[in-house]
Design a protein around this motif. Sequence first.
Motif, PDB file in Angstrom:
ATOM      1  N   MET A   1       1.513  -0.783  -0.446  1.00  0.00           N
ATOM      2  CA  MET A   1       0.703   0.062  -0.086  1.00  0.00           C
ATOM      3  C   MET A   1       1.252   1.316   0.118  1.00  0.00           C
ATOM      4  O   MET A   1       0.606   1.862  -0.455  1.00  0.00           O
ATOM      5  CB  MET A   1      -1.008  -0.075   1.536  1.00  0.00           C
ATOM      6  N   ASN A   2       1.958   1.150   0.834  1.00  0.00           N
ATOM      7  CA  ASN A   2       2.807   2.650   1.124  1.00  0.00           C
ATOM      8  C   ASN A   2       3.092   3.191  -0.667  1.00  0.00           C
ATOM      9  O   ASN A   2       3.328   3.808  -0.484  1.00  0.00           O
ATOM     10  CB  ASN A   2       3.862   2.199   1.926  1.00  0.00           C
ATOM     11  N   MET A   8       2.044   6.636  -7.035  1.00  0.00           N
ATOM     12  CA  MET A   8       0.394   7.184  -7.467  1.00  0.00           C
ATOM     13  C   MET A   8       0.961   8.797  -7.192  1.00  0.00           C
ATOM     14  O   MET A   8       0.722   9.772  -8.021  1.00  0.00           O
ATOM     15  CB  MET A   8      -0.852   7.216  -6.764  1.00  0.00           C
ATOM     16  N   LEU A   9       1.936   9.164  -6.392  1.00  0.00           N
ATOM     17  CA  LEU A   9       2.408  11.107  -6.122  1.00  0.00           C
ATOM     18  C   LEU A   9       3.222  11.155  -6.790  1.00  0.00           C
ATOM     19  O   LEU A   9       3.124  12.314  -7.574  1.00  0.00           O
ATOM     20  CB  LEU A   9       2.376  10.596  -4.684  1.00  0.00           C
TER      21      LEU A   9
END
Length: 82
Positions: A1-2, A8-9
């Motif tokens: 998830m991290n 994405m960022l």
Amino acid sequence: MNEALKLMLTGMSTVFFILIMVVVLGNLIIRITNRFAVATVESPAAAKPVPSQISASKLAAMVSAVEITTKGKGRITSVEKM
């Protein structure tokens, strides 16, 4: 998830940076072109007469709209009814 969040960022910030660069370079190209482009100015005596097909009030509205939109830099050279 991290890792997905970091990816994405990173992707979104890259797209944002590229879009900012497109806007800045576009404005720069426009300013350079407007500064160095040669504009020909015709004297009012050489202007063609306005055809009688267009009413004077419509022509005045078009002229004032162009002056307001271009802040006095644009001029109507001819008007033709289609």
